[in-house]
Design a protein around this motif. Structure first.
Motif, mmCIF file in Angstrom:
data_model
loop_
_atom_site.group_PDB
_atom_site.id
_atom_site.type_symbol
_atom_site.label_atom_id
_atom_site.label_comp_id
_atom_site.label_asym_id
_atom_site.label_seq_id
_atom_site.Cartn_x
_atom_site.Cartn_y
_atom_site.Cartn_z
ATOM 1 N N LYS A 101 33.075 70.504 30.453
ATOM 2 C CA LYS A 101 34.488 70.746 29.413
ATOM 3 C C LYS A 101 35.153 69.364 29.474
ATOM 4 O O LYS A 101 35.171 68.619 30.407
ATOM 5 N N SER A 102 35.532 69.216 28.215
ATOM 6 C CA SER A 102 36.440 67.901 28.024
ATOM 7 C C SER A 102 37.576 68.293 27.026
ATOM 8 O O SER A 102 37.551 69.415 26.354
ATOM 9 N N ALA A 103 38.284 67.319 26.400
ATOM 10 C CA ALA A 103 39.292 67.460 25.478
ATOM 11 C C ALA A 103 38.652 67.933 24.327
ATOM 12 O O ALA A 103 39.400 68.431 23.262
ATOM 13 N N HIS A 104 37.388 67.750 23.874
ATOM 14 C CA HIS A 104 36.754 67.968 22.596
ATOM 15 C C HIS A 104 35.865 69.116 22.663
ATOM 16 O O HIS A 104 35.373 69.275 21.548
ATOM 17 N N GLY A 105 35.815 69.852 23.894
ATOM 18 C CA GLY A 105 35.181 71.125 23.691
ATOM 19 C C GLY A 105 34.561 71.400 24.963
ATOM 20 O O GLY A 105 34.672 70.662 25.994
ATOM 21 N N GLN A 106 33.760 72.387 25.264
ATOM 22 C CA GLN A 106 33.063 72.699 26.266
ATOM 23 C C GLN A 106 31.667 73.554 26.025
ATOM 24 O O GLN A 106 31.601 73.803 24.727
ATOM 25 N N GLY A 107 30.775 73.517 26.703
ATOM 26 C CA GLY A 107 29.421 74.209 26.715
ATOM 27 C C GLY A 107 28.777 74.508 27.748
ATOM 28 O O GLY A 107 29.228 74.203 28.987
ATOM 29 N N ARG A 108 27.604 74.831 27.908
ATOM 30 C CA ARG A 108 26.676 75.548 29.017
ATOM 31 C C ARG A 108 25.522 75.462 28.726
ATOM 32 O O ARG A 108 24.944 75.953 27.624
ATOM 33 N N LEU A 109 24.717 75.366 29.768
ATOM 34 C CA LEU A 109 23.548 75.185 29.824
ATOM 35 C C LEU A 109 22.893 76.166 30.957
ATOM 36 O O LEU A 109 23.285 75.839 32.039
ATOM 37 N N SER A 110 21.957 77.072 30.620
ATOM 38 C CA SER A 110 21.605 78.084 31.634
ATOM 39 C C SER A 110 20.543 77.402 32.659
ATOM 40 O O SER A 110 19.778 76.277 32.284
ATOM 41 N N ALA A 111 20.413 77.949 33.728
ATOM 42 C CA ALA A 111 19.323 77.256 34.556
ATOM 43 C C ALA A 111 17.986 77.420 34.110
ATOM 44 O O ALA A 111 16.880 76.706 34.722
ATOM 45 N N ALA A 112 17.582 78.232 33.221
ATOM 46 C CA ALA A 112 16.244 78.433 32.588
ATOM 47 C C ALA A 112 16.076 77.435 31.407
ATOM 48 O O ALA A 112 14.818 77.253 30.886
ATOM 49 N N SER A 113 17.018 76.549 31.089
ATOM 50 C CA SER A 113 16.735 75.269 30.198
ATOM 51 C C SER A 113 15.812 74.468 30.571
ATOM 52 O O SER A 113 15.635 74.329 31.827
ATOM 53 N N ALA A 114 15.259 73.811 29.549
ATOM 54 C CA ALA A 114 14.191 72.771 30.137
ATOM 55 C C ALA A 114 14.594 71.617 30.952
ATOM 56 O O ALA A 114 15.569 70.868 30.681
ATOM 57 N N ARG A 115 14.011 71.468 31.998
ATOM 58 C CA ARG A 115 14.463 70.318 32.870
ATOM 59 C C ARG A 115 15.263 70.506 33.866
ATOM 60 O O ARG A 115 15.676 69.862 34.814
ATOM 61 N N ILE A 116 16.260 71.234 33.476
ATOM 62 C CA ILE A 116 17.525 71.618 34.149
ATOM 63 C C ILE A 116 17.386 72.029 35.613
ATOM 64 O O ILE A 116 18.098 71.352 36.527
ATOM 65 N N PRO A 117 16.551 72.993 35.812
ATOM 66 C CA PRO A 117 16.486 73.518 37.215
ATOM 67 C C PRO A 117 16.076 72.087 38.070
ATOM 68 O O PRO A 117 16.552 72.142 39.246
ATOM 69 N N GLY A 118 14.996 71.576 37.983
ATOM 70 C CA GLY A 118 14.681 70.472 38.714
ATOM 71 C C GLY A 118 15.574 69.407 39.063
ATOM 72 O O GLY A 118 15.870 68.834 40.086
ATOM 73 N N ALA A 119 16.250 68.898 37.682
ATOM 74 C CA ALA A 119 17.158 67.948 37.815
ATOM 75 C C ALA A 119 18.267 68.188 38.717
ATOM 76 O O ALA A 119 18.884 67.319 39.337
ATOM 77 N N LEU A 120 18.947 69.542 38.418
ATOM 78 C CA LEU A 120 20.033 69.758 39.128
ATOM 79 C C LEU A 120 19.573 69.744 40.791
ATOM 80 O O LEU A 120 20.481 69.591 41.708
ATOM 81 N N ASP A 121 18.618 70.544 41.037
ATOM 82 C CA ASP A 121 18.242 70.637 42.594
ATOM 83 C C ASP A 121 18.050 68.999 43.085
ATOM 84 O O ASP A 121 18.543 68.867 44.210
ATOM 85 N N ASP A 122 17.680 68.082 42.122
ATOM 86 C CA ASP A 122 17.273 66.997 42.838
ATOM 87 C C ASP A 122 18.806 66.269 42.871
ATOM 88 O O ASP A 122 19.050 65.382 44.177
ATOM 89 N N LEU A 123 19.785 66.388 42.128
ATOM 90 C CA LEU A 123 21.245 65.840 42.236
ATOM 91 C C LEU A 123 21.737 66.371 43.550
ATOM 92 O O LEU A 123 22.485 65.475 44.224
ATOM 93 N N ARG A 124 21.607 67.573 43.671
ATOM 94 C CA ARG A 124 22.206 68.401 44.896
ATOM 95 C C ARG A 124 21.626 67.888 46.070
ATOM 96 O O ARG A 124 22.443 67.526 47.129
ATOM 97 N N THR A 125 20.438 67.690 46.327
ATOM 98 C CA THR A 125 19.451 67.349 47.412
ATOM 99 C C THR A 125 19.998 65.815 47.464
ATOM 100 O O THR A 125 20.155 65.577 48.684
ATOM 101 N N LEU A 126 19.964 64.918 46.558
ATOM 102 C CA LEU A 126 20.339 63.441 46.795
ATOM 103 C C LEU A 126 21.572 63.505 47.546
ATOM 104 O O LEU A 126 21.748 62.572 48.367
ATOM 105 N N LEU A 127 22.665 64.172 46.903
ATOM 106 C CA LEU A 127 23.979 63.904 47.576
ATOM 107 C C LEU A 127 24.319 64.671 48.942
ATOM 108 O O LEU A 127 25.226 64.191 49.649
ATOM 109 N N GLY A 128 23.462 65.846 49.202
ATOM 110 C CA GLY A 128 23.965 66.329 50.461
ATOM 111 C C GLY A 128 23.047 67.263 51.220
ATOM 112 O O GLY A 128 23.672 68.435 51.729
#
Length: 215
Positions: free
Chosen positions: A103-130
């Motif tokens: 979400k920004s001043a120019h608009g907003q959008g959403r990608l589902s967890a089923a989108s290509a590469r999204i599940p792995g990338a998000l899991d990696d980021l969360r894992t890396l941080l905590g």
């Protein structure tokens, strides 16, 4: 078999260096990587929330320029992350089991967890941080760069190269093995993102509404 006096004298400079060489693991010794990952997992197990500032520098080789941003991260275990970039970027990314929203001043959008590469990338980021860094081993090869009283630093190399995704990650943790201090994401020879974290606060209250993905 015995060595001649001449052979011993010739070998003496090498023998003198032996105490300085890395010690080989003996039978029963633990693997340094396994040991470090186990200690990180134990240190982070009680973690509930992690919040604080960061500075992000994006180097883009093709444009011969750097883009510098500041922002705030909010992590709520086990599966929610808010990545907020301050103006002039002025955009908020929210990650949850449902996927990713921005979400920004120019608009907003959403990608589902089923989108290509999204599940792995998000899991990696969360894992890396905590989370337990051992979970990264499914997609990354890990090695220890530093492990001492000041904290630890590791390098992760992606097992399968993916276009537009980091090939390697270098990340450092503070002495408590809970708080990340910096992350370097390398996409190519001249393309990388460096994230330096400020003072991160552990287990401070977080308003659940801030962590929900917008519709």
């Amino acid at each position: 078999m015995t060595l001649s006096r001449r052979a011993l004298l010739a070998a003496s400079p090498l023998l003198a260096l032996l105490p300085l060489l890395p010690r080989r693991a003996r039978a029963g010794d633990g693997d340094p990587l396994d040991d470090l990952l186990a200690r990180i997992a134990r240190a982070r197990a009680p973690l509930r929330t992690l919040q604080g500032p960061f500075t992000q520098t994006r180097a883009i080789g093709l444009l011969a320029t750097e883009v510098r941003s500041t922002g705030t991260l909010t992590l709520v275990r086990p599966d929610r992350l808010r990545w907020e970039l301050a103006p002039p970027d002025d955009v908020v990314f929210t990650v949850g089991p449902e996927g990713l929203a921005y979400k920004s001043a120019h608009g907003q959008g959403r990608l589902s967890a089923a989108s290509a590469r999204i599940p792995g990338a998000l899991d990696d980021l969360r894992t890396l941080l905590g989370d337990d860094l051992g979970k990264l081993r499914e997609r990354w090869t890990l090695r220890v760069l530093r492990d001492d009283a000041t904290g630890a630093e590791l390098e992760a190399t992606r097992r399968a190269v993916t276009t537009g995704a980091p090939r390697t990650m270098r990340f450092a943790l503070g002495p408590d093995l809970v708080r990340p201090t910096h992350v370097v994401l390398v996409e190519g020879p001249r393309d990388r993102t460096t994230i330096d974290f400020g003072a991160l606060v552990v287990d401070a209250p977080v308003d659940p509404a801030r962590m929900r993905l917008p519709p």
